[in-house]
Design an enzyme around this catalytic site. Structure first.
Site, mmCIF file in Angstrom:
data_model
loop_
_atom_site.group_PDB
_atom_site.id
_atom_site.type_symbol
_atom_site.label_atom_id
_atom_site.label_comp_id
_atom_site.label_asym_id
_atom_site.label_seq_id
_atom_site.Cartn_x
_atom_site.Cartn_y
_atom_site.Cartn_z
ATOM 1 C CB THR A 121 -6.417 -0.837 -1.688
ATOM 2 O OG1 THR A 121 -5.882 -1.200 -0.416
ATOM 3 C CG2 THR A 121 -7.932 -0.869 -1.630
ATOM 4 N N GLY A 122 -3.522 -2.438 -2.476
ATOM 5 C CA GLY A 122 -2.071 -2.272 -2.652
ATOM 6 C C GLY A 122 -1.667 -2.598 -4.087
ATOM 7 C CE1 TYR B 291 -5.686 -10.310 21.216
ATOM 8 C CE2 TYR B 291 -3.642 -11.500 21.674
ATOM 9 C CZ TYR B 291 -4.914 -11.466 21.140
ATOM 10 O OH TYR B 291 -5.425 -12.583 20.533
ATOM 11 N NE ARG C 100 0.367 -18.578 18.276
ATOM 12 C CZ ARG C 100 0.122 -18.161 17.040
ATOM 13 N NH1 ARG C 100 1.085 -18.045 16.158
ATOM 14 N NH2 ARG C 100 -1.093 -17.903 16.662
ATOM 15 C CE1 TYR D 110 -9.589 2.589 7.324
ATOM 16 C CE2 TYR D 110 -10.164 4.833 7.938
ATOM 17 C CZ TYR D 110 -9.215 3.889 7.631
ATOM 18 O OH TYR D 110 -7.883 4.239 7.626
ATOM 19 N N GLY E 69 0.817 -1.212 0.000
ATOM 20 C CA GLY E 69 0.000 0.000 0.000
ATOM 21 C C GLY E 69 0.847 1.257 0.000
ATOM 22 C CG ASP F 73 -0.864 -5.545 0.163
ATOM 23 O OD1 ASP F 73 -1.971 -5.726 -0.369
ATOM 24 O OD2 ASP F 73 -0.481 -4.450 0.590
ATOM 25 C CE LYS G 255 -7.568 1.167 10.004
ATOM 26 N NZ LYS G 255 -6.320 0.376 9.877
#
Ligand code: UDP
Length: 318
Positions: A36-37, A159, A106, A145, A11, A32, A149
């Site tokens: 869009t990339g 996390y 991990r 979107y 991207g 990717d 996000k």
């Protein structure tokens, strides 16, 4: 030598970040799915023996390679692109983010999550500081979107709380520059392409809405500084250029900078289009020593020269 996995590597921002990390002698694996990339963005990176590219979807990729740094940028980011694939956008930010966070857990690695100023929605606090919770329509056309996000941010901090994972969240404000897809529909690329082609600038609504445009080299430097800052660095952190301009004025500046006559065609304002946006970057200044350097005019010249190099403008002007 640091090893990194970058999602969204082909991207606009991903590929520029790949090049910076390679220049810093990192070993980089780029992932990717090319929704869009574009692989042309990786032409330079592919000359390096420290770069590997993996064309894959985060949802179906069997195993994300092990690394000591993960930078998660995969997601459509322009309004037309994410609105074309709202479910894919939600899922790369939800399931995709979880896969990246699990891999980092991990590997006991550090993670950067590319978030967005869109988490603030159509803001009622201006300029936006990190402590502002936002004003988002959860079921509007931008919600795939914005909420994707917001979920990614929530998952990242979960996390951190649950596993002590070292996560950094960058809230990226409008950014432009070379390797933007000239057709992705964003305002700066639209205006520059329209200017080069001698077409009128399409201004949505009155053009009184504002944005603050950050040049890509400034943004990439900010992302690198955030990723390499000590673990005590606060998160999330705004990255963007605080210089705010109206869209109508952006058209004027593009015309003046490219020395072309300014013609404007007004079009309807899309639903839920934020009325104003500008970052408070006090935290980035203080903790990263970062501040954008490239003025809009210079960035416009660089971007126009990139687009011309792609052959845009060879068409006979209407
Ligand atoms: N916009 C415009 N003309 C265009 C494209 C966008 O006037 O050709 C406006 C859009 O309505 C918004 C602003 O420019 O107010 C920035 O749009 P963009 O899609 O670049 O990014 P956003 O900040 O909305 O995600």
């Amino acid at each position: 030598m640091a090893s990194a996995v970058i999602t969204g590597a082909a991207g606009f921002l991903g590929s520029n970040l790949v090049d910076l990390l390679l220049a810093k002698h990192w070993e980089v694996t780029g992932i990717d799915n090319l929704v869009t990339g574009r692989t042309v963005n990786l032409a330079k990176a592919r000359q390096s023996r420290r770069f590997r590219f993996c064309r894959a979807d985060l949802a179906t990729l069997k195993r994300i390679p092990r690394a000591d740094q993960y930078l998660h940028l995969a997601s459509p980011a322009s309004p037309p692109a994410y609105q074309r694939d709202p479910i894919g956008t939600l899922m790369v930010n939800a399931a995709g983010t979880q896969r990246v966070l699990e891999s980092a857990r991990r590997a006991d690695a550090r993670v950067l999550i590319a978030s967005t100023s869109e988490v603030y929605g159509d803001p009622e606090v201006h300029p936006q500081r990190e402590g502002y919770w936002g004003h988002v329509n959860p079921v509007g056309i931008r919600s795939c979107y914005d909420e994707g996000k917001r979920f990614a941010e929530a998952l990242a901090v979960a996390y951190r709380r649950r596993y002590g994972l070292d996560v950094r969240i960058a809230r990226i404000f409008n950014t432009y520059g070379p390797r933007m897809d000239p057709q992705d529909g964003r305002v700066v690329s639209n205006f520059i392409v329209q200017g080069i082609r001698g077409e009128p600038f399409t201004v949505y609504g009155t053009g009184r809405q504002t944005r603050s445009f950050c040049y890509v080299s400034d943004m990439i430097r900010g992302l690198y500084l955030l990723q390499t800052a000590p673990p005590s660095v606060p998160t999330p952190m705004n990255l963007g250029n605080p210089h705010e301009i109206s869209i109508r004025n952006a058209a004027r500046i593009v015309a003046r900078t490219l020395q072309i006559p300014e013609r404007v065609r007004f079009e309807p304002l899309p639903e839920d289009d934020p009325k104003q946006r500008s970052p408070n970057i006090r935290a980035a200044r203080r903790y990263l020593g970062w501040t954008p350097r490239v003025p809009f005019e210079r960035g416009v010249i660089e971007t126009a020269s990139y687009f011309r190099g792609l052959g845009i403008g060879r068409r006979v002007p209407r």
